[in-house]
Design an enzyme around this catalytic site. Structure first.
Site, PDB file in Angstrom:
ATOM      1  N   LYS A  39       0.691  -0.815  -0.190  1.00  0.00           N
ATOM      2  CA  LYS A  39       0.165  -0.143   0.194  1.00  0.00           C
ATOM      3  C   LYS A  39       1.143   1.161   0.403  1.00  0.00           C
ATOM      4  O   LYS A  39       2.410   1.414   0.522  1.00  0.00           O
ATOM      5  CB  LYS A  39      -0.766  -0.492   1.136  1.00  0.00           C
ATOM      6  CG  LYS A  39      -0.583  -0.097   2.493  1.00  0.00           C
ATOM      7  CD  LYS A  39      -0.946   0.023   4.035  1.00  0.00           C
ATOM      8  CE  LYS A  39      -0.154   0.215   5.022  1.00  0.00           C
ATOM      9  NZ  LYS A  39      -1.309  -0.309   6.723  1.00  0.00           N
ATOM     10  N   TYR A 259      16.015  29.087   9.861  1.00  0.00           N
ATOM     11  CA  TYR A 259      14.912  29.592  10.101  1.00  0.00           C
ATOM     12  C   TYR A 259      14.369  29.834  11.413  1.00  0.00           C
ATOM     13  O   TYR A 259      14.750  28.936  12.388  1.00  0.00           O
ATOM     14  CB  TYR A 259      14.073  29.718   9.809  1.00  0.00           C
ATOM     15  CG  TYR A 259      13.305  29.905   8.141  1.00  0.00           C
ATOM     16  CD1 TYR A 259      13.354  31.517   7.955  1.00  0.00           C
ATOM     17  CD2 TYR A 259      14.165  28.846   7.245  1.00  0.00           C
ATOM     18  CE1 TYR A 259      13.382  31.471   6.650  1.00  0.00           C
ATOM     19  CE2 TYR A 259      13.405  28.810   5.994  1.00  0.00           C
ATOM     20  CZ  TYR A 259      13.784  30.847   5.543  1.00  0.00           C
ATOM     21  OH  TYR A 259      13.120  30.536   4.412  1.00  0.00           O
TER      22      TYR A 259
HETATM   23  C1  LIG Z   1      -0.153  -1.959   7.406  1.00  0.00           C
HETATM   24  C2  LIG Z   1      -1.096  -3.254   7.059  1.00  0.00           C
HETATM   25  C3  LIG Z   1      -0.071  -3.995   7.627  1.00  0.00           C
HETATM   26  C4  LIG Z   1       1.588  -4.264   7.416  1.00  0.00           C
HETATM   27  O1  LIG Z   1       2.135  -3.643   8.507  1.00  0.00           O
HETATM   28  P1  LIG Z   1       3.657  -3.628   8.740  1.00  0.00           P
HETATM   29  O2  LIG Z   1       3.347  -2.431  10.807  1.00  0.00           O
HETATM   30  O3  LIG Z   1       3.571  -2.194   7.690  1.00  0.00           O
HETATM   31  O4  LIG Z   1       3.850  -4.603   8.976  1.00  0.00           O
HETATM   32  C5  LIG Z   1      -0.812  -5.647   7.810  1.00  0.00           C
HETATM   33  N1  LIG Z   1      -1.808  -5.368   7.746  1.00  0.00           N
HETATM   34  C6  LIG Z   1      -2.950  -4.384   7.334  1.00  0.00           C
HETATM   35  C7  LIG Z   1      -4.583  -4.282   7.730  1.00  0.00           C
HETATM   36  C8  LIG Z   1      -2.467  -2.704   7.178  1.00  0.00           C
HETATM   37  O5  LIG Z   1      -3.044  -1.906   7.319  1.00  0.00           O
END
Ligand SMILES: *Cc1c(COP(=O)(O)O)cnc(C)c1O
Length: 362
Positions: A39, A259
């Site tokens: 994702k 800044y």
């Molecule tokens: C993002 C996600 C994962 C992966 O989680 P990590 O901590 O990056 O391993 C697994 N399951 C779901 C439902 C997620 O949204």
């Protein structure tokens, strides 16, 4: 000449990390299959390249952007594809069926949308149970209605039960959620497939993996634990953010940097100005003292991060100067350390990598 900033993506490290996840689960009597969670543009690493690199090893790909899932299919990915947030609109149901996407179903309206879509086939689904994360999923009180809807529907195919851990990386751990899951699962046949484990659970609680594990951050070489380094988990950095020193300033005691003048020199200080700022994805909230690698040696940022530049301390690195190579995170400087200094997690650093940063695969 482009600015010297560049993100290098090591695809062999990505494959290596996938195999680390797989090996962790290999001792179970029935080893879990492993979704590659890709994702958010593969956590900022670029979805097409990540999927291509894993195409011949991954059991499946999990993401939540519908267009990206369709793009994976169009690019020739044949493995199962899981939509972690399911779908949002009735029309999306048809897309799922057409492209062979498995939606996570977390509220009853989605089941009704599937029924209403009158699909030519039964749609496989992941049914999300809320075991205490309290973000998505059905509660125990909602399950009787879910069972009724499933019994009435001829549109649902293979069903996998899923839940998500809130504290697999420490805190209260996973047992309290496993207990709730076991109680909720009782309404389904014993052999119903189950998917629970994220990276932290795979690494610390591999017995929770069941049929399909869902590693994300570990694939990209980030540690899901605040107190355990990625290297000690045999994870290799995939993204290294490189830049260069573009200018040097010598300042006297009491002179301030950047800044807001948030850093004042306590000693005569040699500053390196790095071609990297928050518009490249470097966290603006990283304070003075955030680790940075200059010409292979550790130093620290000084003053506020600006949009296109940040300053670092070269006082003890006399050999460093204009054009010296800089690593913001990655090879030689774990993203987890930079993230910790900036009060965030490596997930956020990776995902924030800006579009304007050129990416090269190594
Ligand atoms: C993002 C996600 C994962 C992966 O989680 P990590 O901590 O990056 O391993 C697994 N399951 C779901 C439902 C997620 O949204």
């Amino acid at each position: 000449m482009p600015r010297p900033i560049q993100a290098r993506i090591d695809l062999s490290a990505l494959r290596h990390n996938y195999h680390v996840a797989r090996r962790r689960l290999a001792t179970a009597p029935r080893p879990a299959k492993v979704w590659a969670v890709v994702k958010a543009d593969a956590y900022g690493h670029g979805l097409p390249r990540a999927a291509t690199a894993l195409a011949d090893v991954a059991d499946g790909f999990a993401l939540l952007e519908l267009e990206a899932a369709v793009a994976l299919r169009d690019a020739g990915i044949r493995q199962p594809i899981l939509l972690l947030e399911g779908f949002f609109e009735p029309d999306d149901v048809t897309v799922c069926a057409q492209y062979g996407l498995i939606p996570c179903i977390h509220r009853s309206e989605q089941l009704q949308m599937i029924r209403a879509a009158a699909l030519p086939l039964r749609l496989p689904i992941y049914l999300k149970l809320n075991t205490g994360m309290n973000r998505l999923g059905f509660t125990p009180a909602q399950l009787p209605a879910v069972h009724r809807e499933l019994a009435a529907s001829t549109a649902i195919g293979a069903l996998t039960l899923m839940a998500h851990f809130a504290e697999a990386d420490g805190g209260r751990g996973v047992d309290w959620q496993l207990e709730r899951f076991a109680a909720m699962r009782a309404g389904w046949p014993e052999d119903t497939p189950v998917s629970l484990a994220n990276s932290a659970a795979i690494l610390h609680h591999p017995h929770t993996a069941h049929d399909w594990a869902r590693p994300g951050i570990m694939l990209y070489g980030g540690s899901p634990f605040a107190d355990i380094s990625a290297a000690s988990l045999d994870l290799k950095p995939v993204m290294t953010l490189h830049s260069k020193i573009m200018a040097v300033q010598e300042i006297g005691v009491g002179e301030r940097v950047g800044y807001g003048g948030t850093f004042a020199a306590q000693r005569p200080t040699r500053l390196g100005i790095v071609a990297c700022g928050y518009a490249d994805g470097y966290p603006r909230h990283a304070p003075s003292g955030t680790p940075i690698l200059v010409a292979g040696r550790r130093s620290a940022t000084l003053g506020r991060v600006s949009m296109d530049m940040l300053a670092c301390d070269l006082t003890d690195l006399p050999e460093a100067g204009v054009d010296s190579p800089v690593v913001l995170w990655g090879e030689g400087l774990p993203a987890d350390e930079v993230a910790a200094a900036a009060g965030t997690v490596s997930y956020e650093l990776f995902c924030a990598l800006a579009r304007r940063v050129p990416v090269v695969e190594v």
